[in-house]
Design a protein around this motif. Structure first.
Motif, PDB file in Angstrom:
ATOM      1  N   GLU A 108      -9.225   1.842 -26.687  1.00 61.32           N
ATOM      2  CA  GLU A 108      -8.723   0.548 -26.229  1.00 61.32           C
ATOM      3  C   GLU A 108      -8.453  -0.423 -27.373  1.00 61.32           C
ATOM      4  O   GLU A 108      -9.148  -0.428 -28.381  1.00 61.32           O
ATOM      5  N   ASN A 110      -8.499  -4.489 -27.563  1.00 59.01           N
ATOM      6  CA  ASN A 110      -8.980  -5.640 -26.791  1.00 59.01           C
ATOM      7  C   ASN A 110      -8.912  -6.912 -27.614  1.00 59.01           C
ATOM      8  O   ASN A 110      -9.199  -6.910 -28.816  1.00 59.01           O
ATOM      9  N   TYR A 118     -15.969  -6.215 -21.146  1.00 54.48           N
ATOM     10  CA  TYR A 118     -14.860  -5.296 -21.406  1.00 54.48           C
ATOM     11  C   TYR A 118     -15.027  -3.931 -20.726  1.00 54.48           C
ATOM     12  O   TYR A 118     -14.257  -3.012 -20.978  1.00 54.48           O
ATOM     13  N   GLY A 119     -16.050  -3.805 -19.886  1.00 59.29           N
ATOM     14  CA  GLY A 119     -16.028  -2.768 -18.866  1.00 59.29           C
ATOM     15  C   GLY A 119     -16.809  -1.491 -19.060  1.00 59.29           C
ATOM     16  O   GLY A 119     -17.210  -0.864 -18.087  1.00 59.29           O
ATOM     17  N   TRP A 120     -16.985  -1.055 -20.312  1.00 61.10           N
ATOM     18  CA  TRP A 120     -17.675   0.225 -20.529  1.00 61.10           C
ATOM     19  C   TRP A 120     -19.127   0.150 -20.068  1.00 61.10           C
ATOM     20  O   TRP A 120     -19.775  -0.843 -20.374  1.00 61.10           O
TER      21      TRP A 120
END
Ligand SMILES: [Ca+2]
Length: 234
Positions: A108, A110, A118-120
């Motif tokens: 990614e 970002n 940021y999701g992970w």
């Protein structure tokens, strides 16, 4: 090395891989550093825990004290939900950007803002090694989307956002090296992050990339152990 001292200690407890890391000095003299998830994902949720150091951007003063303290977060934690960022830089406006490794696909790009997630490993565009969905899929409310992602992975390392005059057509473009496919990736934000892959005998396992004061681009090939200088004439 001798005569060094510890400025910041992370208390990471995970596995022996995914350490990040990059350091970026902001214009005000504070320092951003990236930490990896320590290889516990996609099952380990340390990256999502705002009180833990793994899988974060950390923002520190030069003496190691936190430069940012967000409510409910470990002091210094600036953003969360990262896997393993091995490239980070500032844009012309002083904003922090990073590139991070996905698992099997899902690397990614970002743009980082304080307090964002940021999701992970809850969301990812990659899959687990050997196949299998990671987390919940690719998107979730309250979690940031990457500005660009790579499937399959390129293993991005090192990063600049070009600001020089030597390559005027590249101004504002994002450059990162590929550790697994031997090229330099150039992304054009003004053209939907369209990618050019700059490859040659010199671009083997590019670990780092920097912009010099004269606008030339320097990159480090791990295979050769050589730093190369890229200019318009070759
Ligand atoms: Ca992400």
């Amino acid at each position: 090395l001798e005569g060094f001292r510890t400025l910041y200690h992370g208390d990471a407890t995970g596995g022996g891989r995914h350490f990040g890391s990059r350091l970026v000095e902001a214009a005000d003299g504070t320092v951003f550093l990236t930490t990896g998830d320590r290889g516990t994902g996609p099952d380990g949720m340390e990256s999502q825990d705002p009180m833990r150091v793994e899988g974060k951007v950390i923002h520190l003063n030069r003496d190691g004290t936190p430069a940012t303290t967000l409510p409910g977060h470990r002091p210094g934690v600036y953003s969360l939900g990262h896997r393993n960022a091995q490239g980070a830089t500032l844009d012309a406006d002083g904003n922090l950007w990073l590139v991070e490794h996905g698992a099997q696909g899902g690397d990614e790009l970002n743009r980082i803002e304080a307090g964002r997630n940021y999701g992970w490993p809850v969301i990812s565009y990659g899959e687990d090694y050997g196949g299998g969905q990671i987390g919940e899929g690719a998107a979730r409310d309250g979690m940031e989307q990457p500005l660009h992602y790579w499937v399959p992975s390129i293993a991005p390392s090192g990063m600049i956002i070009y600001q020089g005059d030597l390559f005027p057509e590249w101004k504002g473009d994002v450059f990162t090296g590929s550790l697994n496919s031997d090229f330099i990736s150039r992304l054009d934000p003004e053209n939907g992050y369209a990618e050019e892959r700059i490859a040659g005998p010199q671009t083997g396992r590019v670990r780092d990339i920097v912009e010099a004061a004269d606008g030339s681009i320097w990159f480090l090939s791990v295979y050769d152990g050589v730093a190369y200088r890229l200019t318009p004439n070759g």
